[in-house]
Design a protein around this motif. Structure first.
Motif, PDB file in Angstrom:
ATOM      1  N   PHE A   1       0.773  -1.141  -0.222  1.00  0.00           N
ATOM      2  CA  PHE A   1       0.328   0.173  -0.453  1.00  0.00           C
ATOM      3  C   PHE A   1       0.754   1.301  -0.174  1.00  0.00           C
ATOM      4  CE2 PHE A   1      -3.381  -2.806   0.661  1.00  0.00           C
ATOM      5  CZ  PHE A   1      -4.158  -2.447   0.248  1.00  0.00           C
ATOM      6  N   SER A   2       1.690   1.568   0.527  1.00  0.00           N
ATOM      7  CA  SER A   2       2.837   2.206   0.196  1.00  0.00           C
ATOM      8  C   SER A   2       3.358   2.494  -0.913  1.00  0.00           C
ATOM      9  CB  SER A   2       3.637   2.234   2.050  1.00  0.00           C
ATOM     10  OG  SER A   2       5.119   3.210   1.474  1.00  0.00           O
ATOM     11  N   TYR A   3       3.896   1.634  -1.445  1.00  0.00           N
ATOM     12  CA  TYR A   3       4.616   1.922  -2.590  1.00  0.00           C
ATOM     13  C   TYR A   3       3.036   2.882  -3.860  1.00  0.00           C
ATOM     14  CZ  TYR A   3       5.742   0.455  -8.199  1.00  0.00           C
ATOM     15  OH  TYR A   3       6.021   0.204  -9.110  1.00  0.00           O
ATOM     16  N   MET A   4       1.550   1.660  -3.567  1.00  0.00           N
ATOM     17  CA  MET A   4       0.478   1.857  -4.112  1.00  0.00           C
ATOM     18  C   MET A   4       0.594   3.597  -3.783  1.00  0.00           C
ATOM     19  SD  MET A   4      -2.019  -0.849  -4.165  1.00  0.00           S
ATOM     20  CE  MET A   4      -3.605  -0.866  -4.484  1.00  0.00           C
ATOM     21  N   ALA A   5       0.562   4.322  -2.497  1.00  0.00           N
ATOM     22  CA  ALA A   5       0.080   5.637  -2.056  1.00  0.00           C
ATOM     23  C   ALA A   5       1.424   6.643  -3.487  1.00  0.00           C
ATOM     24  CB  ALA A   5       0.793   5.393  -0.557  1.00  0.00           C
ATOM     25  N   SER A   6       2.785   5.924  -2.568  1.00  0.00           N
ATOM     26  CA  SER A   6       3.844   6.371  -3.954  1.00  0.00           C
ATOM     27  C   SER A   6       3.254   6.701  -5.791  1.00  0.00           C
ATOM     28  CB  SER A   6       4.658   6.116  -3.423  1.00  0.00           C
ATOM     29  OG  SER A   6       5.747   4.431  -3.878  1.00  0.00           O
ATOM     30  N   GLN A   7       2.573   5.575  -6.048  1.00  0.00           N
ATOM     31  CA  GLN A   7       2.737   6.126  -7.361  1.00  0.00           C
ATOM     32  C   GLN A   7       1.651   6.869  -7.384  1.00  0.00           C
ATOM     33  OE1 GLN A   7       1.399   1.717  -7.980  1.00  0.00           O
ATOM     34  NE2 GLN A   7       3.344   2.284  -9.912  1.00  0.00           N
ATOM     35  N   LEU A   8       0.494   6.814  -6.774  1.00  0.00           N
ATOM     36  CA  LEU A   8      -0.386   8.261  -6.816  1.00  0.00           C
ATOM     37  C   LEU A   8      -0.005   9.353  -6.501  1.00  0.00           C
ATOM     38  CD1 LEU A   8      -3.524   6.337  -4.673  1.00  0.00           C
ATOM     39  CD2 LEU A   8      -3.166   6.473  -7.263  1.00  0.00           C
ATOM     40  N   GLN A   9       1.017   9.413  -5.475  1.00  0.00           N
ATOM     41  CA  GLN A   9       1.310  11.248  -5.658  1.00  0.00           C
ATOM     42  C   GLN A   9       2.570  11.552  -6.620  1.00  0.00           C
ATOM     43  OE1 GLN A   9       3.773  10.315  -1.636  1.00  0.00           O
ATOM     44  NE2 GLN A   9       2.101  10.672  -0.724  1.00  0.00           N
TER      45      GLN A   9
ATOM     46  N   ASP B   1      -4.628   2.955 -12.902  1.00  0.00           N
ATOM     47  CA  ASP B   1      -3.840   1.853 -13.565  1.00  0.00           C
ATOM     48  C   ASP B   1      -3.134   1.259 -12.205  1.00  0.00           C
ATOM     49  OD1 ASP B   1      -3.652   2.629 -16.098  1.00  0.00           O
ATOM     50  OD2 ASP B   1      -2.798   4.306 -15.924  1.00  0.00           O
ATOM     51  N   VAL B   2      -2.640   2.022 -10.985  1.00  0.00           N
ATOM     52  CA  VAL B   2      -2.166   1.931  -9.569  1.00  0.00           C
ATOM     53  C   VAL B   2      -2.821   0.197  -9.106  1.00  0.00           C
ATOM     54  CG1 VAL B   2      -1.794   2.165  -7.589  1.00  0.00           C
ATOM     55  CG2 VAL B   2      -1.449   4.151  -9.223  1.00  0.00           C
ATOM     56  N   LEU B   3      -4.475   0.841  -8.996  1.00  0.00           N
ATOM     57  CA  LEU B   3      -5.100  -0.463  -9.084  1.00  0.00           C
ATOM     58  C   LEU B   3      -5.257  -1.471  -9.662  1.00  0.00           C
ATOM     59  CD1 LEU B   3      -7.968   1.516  -7.371  1.00  0.00           C
ATOM     60  CD2 LEU B   3      -6.837   0.752  -6.165  1.00  0.00           C
TER      61      LEU B   3
ATOM     62  N   PHE C   1     -11.491  -6.231  -5.181  1.00  0.00           N
ATOM     63  CA  PHE C   1     -11.497  -4.780  -3.502  1.00  0.00           C
ATOM     64  C   PHE C   1     -10.606  -3.756  -5.142  1.00  0.00           C
ATOM     65  CE2 PHE C   1      -7.976  -1.666  -2.480  1.00  0.00           C
ATOM     66  CZ  PHE C   1      -8.787  -1.224  -1.372  1.00  0.00           C
ATOM     67  N   SER C   2      -9.903  -3.577  -5.843  1.00  0.00           N
ATOM     68  CA  SER C   2      -9.483  -3.393  -6.973  1.00  0.00           C
ATOM     69  C   SER C   2     -10.243  -2.618  -8.244  1.00  0.00           C
ATOM     70  CB  SER C   2      -7.942  -4.143  -7.605  1.00  0.00           C
ATOM     71  OG  SER C   2      -7.011  -4.021  -6.837  1.00  0.00           O
TER      72      SER C   2
END
Length: 92
Positions: free
Chosen positions: A20-28, A35-37, A52-53
């Motif tokens: 989830f940290s990796y996903m958050a950094s991609q969103l930032q 695409d992230v999900l 969920f995605s």
């Protein structure tokens, strides 16, 4: 969505927290949330996470109450777990 994913990354132990940290950094960085999900779902490879995605992607595109969607998703996931246990019990 981004803040929710960041909160999960902070409060969850590894490996969930790292993902989830990796996903958050991609969103930032400004990468499209769909695409992230989608990438995370294929990388993780767990059916429940794919559900969920997909639920988040559909909610973003179609609108509606995220709480209702996640509530229904949690019911589906719990029912799948009960069904799996029942199948294991009957097959043993």
């Amino acid at each position: 969505l981004g803040r929710g994913i960041a909160i999960v990354s902070e409060e969850s132990p590894d490996p969930v927290g790292n993902e989830f940290s990796y996903m958050a950094s991609q969103l930032q960085l400004g990468i499209n949330p769909n695409d992230v999900l989608t990438e995370a779902a294929s990388r993780i490879g767990i059916d429940e996470f794919r559900f969920f995605s997909l639920a988040l992607i559909i909610q973003r595109e179609m609108g509606g109450s995220l709480a209702d969607i996640l509530g229904k998703l949690s019911e589906v996931i719990r029912e799948r777990a009960r069904f799996r246990k029942k199948v294991m019990t009957l097959s043993s």
